[in-house]
Structures are given as structure tokens and as C-alpha cells.
Design a protein around this motif. Structure first.
Motif, PDB file in Angstrom:
ATOM      1  N   VAL A  65       2.966  23.849 -10.456  1.00  0.00           N
ATOM      2  CA  VAL A  65       4.329  23.318 -10.550  1.00  0.00           C
ATOM      3  C   VAL A  65       4.921  23.082  -9.159  1.00  0.00           C
ATOM      4  O   VAL A  65       5.529  22.030  -8.885  1.00  0.00           O
ATOM      5  CB  VAL A  65       5.220  24.278 -11.369  1.00  0.00           C
ATOM      6  N   LEU A  66       4.749  24.043  -8.255  1.00  0.00           N
ATOM      7  CA  LEU A  66       5.282  23.893  -6.897  1.00  0.00           C
ATOM      8  C   LEU A  66       4.595  22.753  -6.145  1.00  0.00           C
ATOM      9  O   LEU A  66       5.245  21.994  -5.411  1.00  0.00           O
ATOM     10  CB  LEU A  66       5.107  25.205  -6.127  1.00  0.00           C
ATOM     11  N   TRP A  67       3.288  22.609  -6.332  1.00  0.00           N
ATOM     12  CA  TRP A  67       2.557  21.517  -5.672  1.00  0.00           C
ATOM     13  C   TRP A  67       3.010  20.155  -6.199  1.00  0.00           C
ATOM     14  O   TRP A  67       3.124  19.195  -5.439  1.00  0.00           O
ATOM     15  CB  TRP A  67       1.066  21.724  -5.874  1.00  0.00           C
ATOM     16  N   GLY A  68       3.265  20.090  -7.491  1.00  0.00           N
ATOM     17  CA  GLY A  68       3.797  18.852  -8.054  1.00  0.00           C
ATOM     18  C   GLY A  68       5.193  18.543  -7.542  1.00  0.00           C
ATOM     19  O   GLY A  68       5.527  17.380  -7.254  1.00  0.00           O
ATOM     20  N   ALA A  69       6.031  19.567  -7.393  1.00  0.00           N
ATOM     21  CA  ALA A  69       7.373  19.354  -6.844  1.00  0.00           C
ATOM     22  C   ALA A  69       7.287  18.880  -5.398  1.00  0.00           C
ATOM     23  O   ALA A  69       8.086  18.031  -4.961  1.00  0.00           O
ATOM     24  CB  ALA A  69       8.184  20.648  -6.941  1.00  0.00           C
ATOM     25  N   PHE A  70       6.338  19.399  -4.644  1.00  0.00           N
ATOM     26  CA  PHE A  70       6.137  18.957  -3.266  1.00  0.00           C
ATOM     27  C   PHE A  70       5.757  17.480  -3.217  1.00  0.00           C
ATOM     28  O   PHE A  70       6.226  16.728  -2.338  1.00  0.00           O
ATOM     29  CB  PHE A  70       5.059  19.815  -2.618  1.00  0.00           C
ATOM     30  N   ALA A  71       4.908  17.045  -4.137  1.00  0.00           N
ATOM     31  CA  ALA A  71       4.532  15.628  -4.199  1.00  0.00           C
ATOM     32  C   ALA A  71       5.738  14.746  -4.479  1.00  0.00           C
ATOM     33  O   ALA A  71       5.884  13.658  -3.903  1.00  0.00           O
ATOM     34  CB  ALA A  71       3.459  15.427  -5.270  1.00  0.00           C
ATOM     35  N   GLY A  90       0.805  -1.208   0.000  1.00  0.00           N
ATOM     36  CA  GLY A  90       0.000   0.000   0.000  1.00  0.00           C
ATOM     37  C   GLY A  90       0.842   1.263   0.000  1.00  0.00           C
ATOM     38  O   GLY A  90       0.507   2.255  -0.661  1.00  0.00           O
ATOM     39  N   VAL A  91       1.938   1.241   0.740  1.00  0.00           N
ATOM     40  CA  VAL A  91       2.837   2.408   0.780  1.00  0.00           C
ATOM     41  C   VAL A  91       3.509   2.600  -0.576  1.00  0.00           C
ATOM     42  O   VAL A  91       3.670   3.731  -1.053  1.00  0.00           O
ATOM     43  CB  VAL A  91       3.877   2.240   1.895  1.00  0.00           C
ATOM     44  N   LYS A  92       3.897   1.493  -1.201  1.00  0.00           N
ATOM     45  CA  LYS A  92       4.478   1.600  -2.542  1.00  0.00           C
ATOM     46  C   LYS A  92       3.474   2.196  -3.528  1.00  0.00           C
ATOM     47  O   LYS A  92       3.843   3.024  -4.368  1.00  0.00           O
ATOM     48  CB  LYS A  92       4.927   0.209  -3.024  1.00  0.00           C
ATOM     49  N   ALA A  93       2.219   1.766  -3.414  1.00  0.00           N
ATOM     50  CA  ALA A  93       1.188   2.285  -4.319  1.00  0.00           C
ATOM     51  C   ALA A  93       0.976   3.780  -4.105  1.00  0.00           C
ATOM     52  O   ALA A  93       0.843   4.548  -5.075  1.00  0.00           O
ATOM     53  CB  ALA A  93      -0.119   1.522  -4.119  1.00  0.00           C
ATOM     54  N   SER A  94       0.926   4.207  -2.846  1.00  0.00           N
ATOM     55  CA  SER A  94       0.755   5.635  -2.576  1.00  0.00           C
ATOM     56  C   SER A  94       1.940   6.442  -3.070  1.00  0.00           C
ATOM     57  O   SER A  94       1.782   7.585  -3.521  1.00  0.00           O
ATOM     58  CB  SER A  94       0.556   5.860  -1.075  1.00  0.00           C
ATOM     59  N   ARG A  95       3.111   5.848  -3.025  1.00  0.00           N
ATOM     60  CA  ARG A  95       4.301   6.536  -3.553  1.00  0.00           C
ATOM     61  C   ARG A  95       4.174   6.741  -5.056  1.00  0.00           C
ATOM     62  O   ARG A  95       4.484   7.836  -5.580  1.00  0.00           O
ATOM     63  CB  ARG A  95       5.545   5.700  -3.226  1.00  0.00           C
ATOM     64  N   VAL A  96       3.724   5.715  -5.766  1.00  0.00           N
ATOM     65  CA  VAL A  96       3.528   5.839  -7.210  1.00  0.00           C
ATOM     66  C   VAL A  96       2.449   6.873  -7.518  1.00  0.00           C
ATOM     67  O   VAL A  96       2.581   7.674  -8.461  1.00  0.00           O
ATOM     68  CB  VAL A  96       3.169   4.465  -7.814  1.00  0.00           C
ATOM     69  N   LEU A  97       1.376   6.878  -6.726  1.00  0.00           N
ATOM     70  CA  LEU A  97       0.286   7.835  -6.957  1.00  0.00           C
ATOM     71  C   LEU A  97       0.762   9.273  -6.767  1.00  0.00           C
ATOM     72  O   LEU A  97       0.298  10.182  -7.465  1.00  0.00           O
ATOM     73  CB  LEU A  97      -0.871   7.535  -6.014  1.00  0.00           C
ATOM     74  N   LEU A  98       1.678   9.486  -5.841  1.00  0.00           N
ATOM     75  CA  LEU A  98       2.227  10.839  -5.658  1.00  0.00           C
ATOM     76  C   LEU A  98       2.990  11.282  -6.910  1.00  0.00           C
ATOM     77  O   LEU A  98       2.890  12.447  -7.321  1.00  0.00           O
ATOM     78  CB  LEU A  98       3.145  10.868  -4.433  1.00  0.00           C
ATOM     79  N   TYR A  99       3.743  10.361  -7.500  1.00  0.00           N
ATOM     80  CA  TYR A  99       4.439  10.700  -8.743  1.00  0.00           C
ATOM     81  C   TYR A  99       3.437  10.979  -9.873  1.00  0.00           C
ATOM     82  O   TYR A  99       3.666  11.872 -10.704  1.00  0.00           O
ATOM     83  CB  TYR A  99       5.381   9.569  -9.152  1.00  0.00           C
ATOM     84  N   VAL A 100       2.342  10.228  -9.889  1.00  0.00           N
ATOM     85  CA  VAL A 100       1.317  10.471 -10.904  1.00  0.00           C
ATOM     86  C   VAL A 100       0.688  11.849 -10.702  1.00  0.00           C
ATOM     87  O   VAL A 100       0.464  12.600 -11.667  1.00  0.00           O
ATOM     88  CB  VAL A 100       0.241   9.364 -10.854  1.00  0.00           C
ATOM     89  N   ILE A 101       0.398  12.193  -9.451  1.00  0.00           N
ATOM     90  CA  ILE A 101      -0.159  13.518  -9.164  1.00  0.00           C
ATOM     91  C   ILE A 101       0.808  14.610  -9.608  1.00  0.00           C
ATOM     92  O   ILE A 101       0.398  15.628 -10.188  1.00  0.00           O
ATOM     93  CB  ILE A 101      -0.471  13.643  -7.659  1.00  0.00           C
ATOM     94  N   ALA A 102       2.088  14.404  -9.350  1.00  0.00           N
ATOM     95  CA  ALA A 102       3.082  15.396  -9.771  1.00  0.00           C
ATOM     96  C   ALA A 102       3.098  15.550 -11.289  1.00  0.00           C
ATOM     97  O   ALA A 102       3.173  16.672 -11.813  1.00  0.00           O
ATOM     98  CB  ALA A 102       4.468  14.984  -9.271  1.00  0.00           C
ATOM     99  N   GLY A 103       2.987  14.438 -12.013  1.00  0.00           N
ATOM    100  CA  GLY A 103       2.949  14.517 -13.472  1.00  0.00           C
ATOM    101  C   GLY A 103       1.730  15.240 -13.979  1.00  0.00           C
ATOM    102  O   GLY A 103       1.802  16.054 -14.915  1.00  0.00           O
ATOM    103  N   LEU A 104       0.576  14.957 -13.341  1.00  0.00           N
ATOM    104  CA  LEU A 104      -0.649  15.658 -13.734  1.00  0.00           C
ATOM    105  C   LEU A 104      -0.559  17.147 -13.424  1.00  0.00           C
ATOM    106  O   LEU A 104      -1.108  17.983 -14.159  1.00  0.00           O
ATOM    107  CB  LEU A 104      -1.854  15.045 -13.019  1.00  0.00           C
ATOM    108  N   GLN A 105       0.128  17.488 -12.344  1.00  0.00           N
ATOM    109  CA  GLN A 105       0.303  18.906 -12.015  1.00  0.00           C
ATOM    110  C   GLN A 105       1.094  19.628 -13.110  1.00  0.00           C
ATOM    111  O   GLN A 105       0.767  20.751 -13.494  1.00  0.00           O
ATOM    112  CB  GLN A 105       1.030  19.038 -10.682  1.00  0.00           C
ATOM    113  N   VAL A 106       2.127  18.956 -13.588  1.00  0.00           N
ATOM    114  CA  VAL A 106       2.938  19.572 -14.646  1.00  0.00           C
ATOM    115  C   VAL A 106       2.118  19.735 -15.925  1.00  0.00           C
ATOM    116  O   VAL A 106       2.152  20.782 -16.583  1.00  0.00           O
ATOM    117  CB  VAL A 106       4.200  18.728 -14.899  1.00  0.00           C
ATOM    118  N   VAL A 107       1.361  18.687 -16.269  1.00  0.00           N
ATOM    119  CA  VAL A 107       0.519  18.769 -17.471  1.00  0.00           C
ATOM    120  C   VAL A 107      -0.516  19.882 -17.328  1.00  0.00           C
ATOM    121  O   VAL A 107      -0.752  20.681 -18.254  1.00  0.00           O
ATOM    122  CB  VAL A 107      -0.167  17.419 -17.743  1.00  0.00           C
ATOM    123  N   GLY A 108      -1.146  19.963 -16.163  1.00  0.00           N
ATOM    124  CA  GLY A 108      -2.125  21.017 -15.933  1.00  0.00           C
ATOM    125  C   GLY A 108      -1.506  22.406 -15.988  1.00  0.00           C
ATOM    126  O   GLY A 108      -2.104  23.345 -16.518  1.00  0.00           O
TER     127      GLY A 108
END
Length: 205
Positions: free
Chosen positions: A131-137, A68-86
């Protein structure tokens, strides 16, 4: 001379051997004496068993990151990618507003110019925040390997804020963020996630 004579030093001893050994038995040379019964002895040539590694029920905590922790780690990277795209789309929208502002047919429209200035400033601010929120993730995800209760709490707060922002004001484009953020909160808040982040770090030699 009789073997039964008690005064004969070469005769058969009665009742035991010198040295207090009963039954005429003496300990053999070169062989260790037997330990009393009930006293555990360590086997010769065999090392002691290694200590039990810390697990979920031990103070050391789990040695491997739970799924579960590994999955949440991957999801944070996904959120960061979506932040950059947005952020890229928002920057394009800000550039479009700026181009419309410079249109000769609209330069004399005062209301449009004011709206364009306000909209352009807001859009650029949103892009920078994204961008900053994605970097935080990314920073949070990168620290998952070390753990720590403070990191767990910060990740949960990050997930709550991201979920709220996904509902309002970015409900149209932020719904995916809301779903991902809720999953991050659930995985990190579970018991195995708590054991991982609160585990005691073992000293490295």
C-alpha cells in the motif's frame, strides 16, 4: 532685372537651396525623413514579433509534456493500482492463515502455530508495504507536471527497485510490475524526458 543675376534675392538660386539641401529639394512638411540605407526601421502600427518560446534546443525547455513522460505517468498509476490489488490478496491470505490458526484441530500443533504466527506477520507486513509503495507511485506521478531533475532521478530509482522486487522475491505475481517499471525507466531516461524534467520554470505573472 535678370533671373540669372546672383545678386537678385528673388532670382533662381544657383547650386542649391539655403540650408545646405542639394539639388533644390527640401524635406516636405508632415513627412518623416528617410533613414539612411542599411538601418532597419520598425513599421508603424505593427508590434514587434513575440520572443521565441523555449523548446528542446532553448533554455526554457519544452512547454508541453512529451508523450513518453505522459505514458510513464500513466504506468505509475497502473503500478499503484496493482499494488492495491496485490495488498488486498495478501490481506486475504493473512486472514486465511489466522483462521487456520484458530482451528481447534490445529491449536495443539506447536509447529503449525509458530509457522502461522510468522507467516501471518510477514503477510501483513507485505500488505502494508504494498500500500505504501503504491501511494509513493501516486505521489511521483502527481508531481510530473512540475518536473525537476530530482523527481526524475527518484522516479528512475523507484522503477529500478520495483523491477528488482518483481524478479525476486515476487517473481510469480511481480512480473507485470517488472515490465511496467522498465518502461517507466526507459521513458523517463529518454532525451525528451530529460528535457522535460530539467526545463527551467518560467515565472508566472
Amino acid at each position: 532685372m535678370s533671373f540669372g543675376d546672383p545678386n537678385n534675392p528673388y532670382g533662381q538660386q544657383q547650386g542649391g537651396q539655403p540650408g545646405g539641401q542639394p539639388g533644390g529639394q527640401q524635406p516636405g512638411y508632415g513627412y518623416p525623413q528617410q533613414a539612411p540605407q542599411g538601418v532597419p526601421q520598425q513599421g508603424y502600427g505593427y508590434p514587434q514579433a513575440p520572443p521565441v518560446q523555449g523548446g528542446y534546443g532553448f533554455p526554457g525547455g519544452p512547454n508541453e509534456m512529451p508523450g513518453g513522460v505522459k505514458a510513464s505517468r500513466v504506468l505509475l498509476y497502473v503500478i499503484a493500482g496493482l499494488q492495491v490489488v496485490g495488498a488486498i490478496f495478501v490481506m486475504l491470505a493473512a486472514a486465511a492463515v489466522n483462521a487456520a490458526k484458530n482451528d481447534p484441530t490445529l491449536q495443539e500443533d506447536v509447529q503449525f502455530q509458530q509457522l502461522a504466527d510468522y507467516s501471518g506477520g510477514v503477510l501483513w507486513a507485505i500488505a502494508v508495504f504494498a500500500v505504501l509503495w503504491g501511494a509513493f507511485a501516486v505521489v511521483l506521478a502527481a508531481k510530473f507536471g512540475k518536473g525537476g531533475s530530482g523527481l526524475r532521478v527518484t522516479t528512475i530509482i523507484f522503477g529500478v527497485i520495483t523491477a528488482i522486487l518483481g524478479i525476486y522475491p515476487f517473481v510469480v505475481i511481480g512480473l507485470i510490475h517488472t515490465v511496467l517499471a522498465v518502461l517507466v525507466i526507459v521513458f523517463v531516461a529518454k532525451s525528451d524526458g530529460e528535457a522535460w524534467f530539467n526545463r527551467r520554470q518560467q515565472p508566472q505573472y
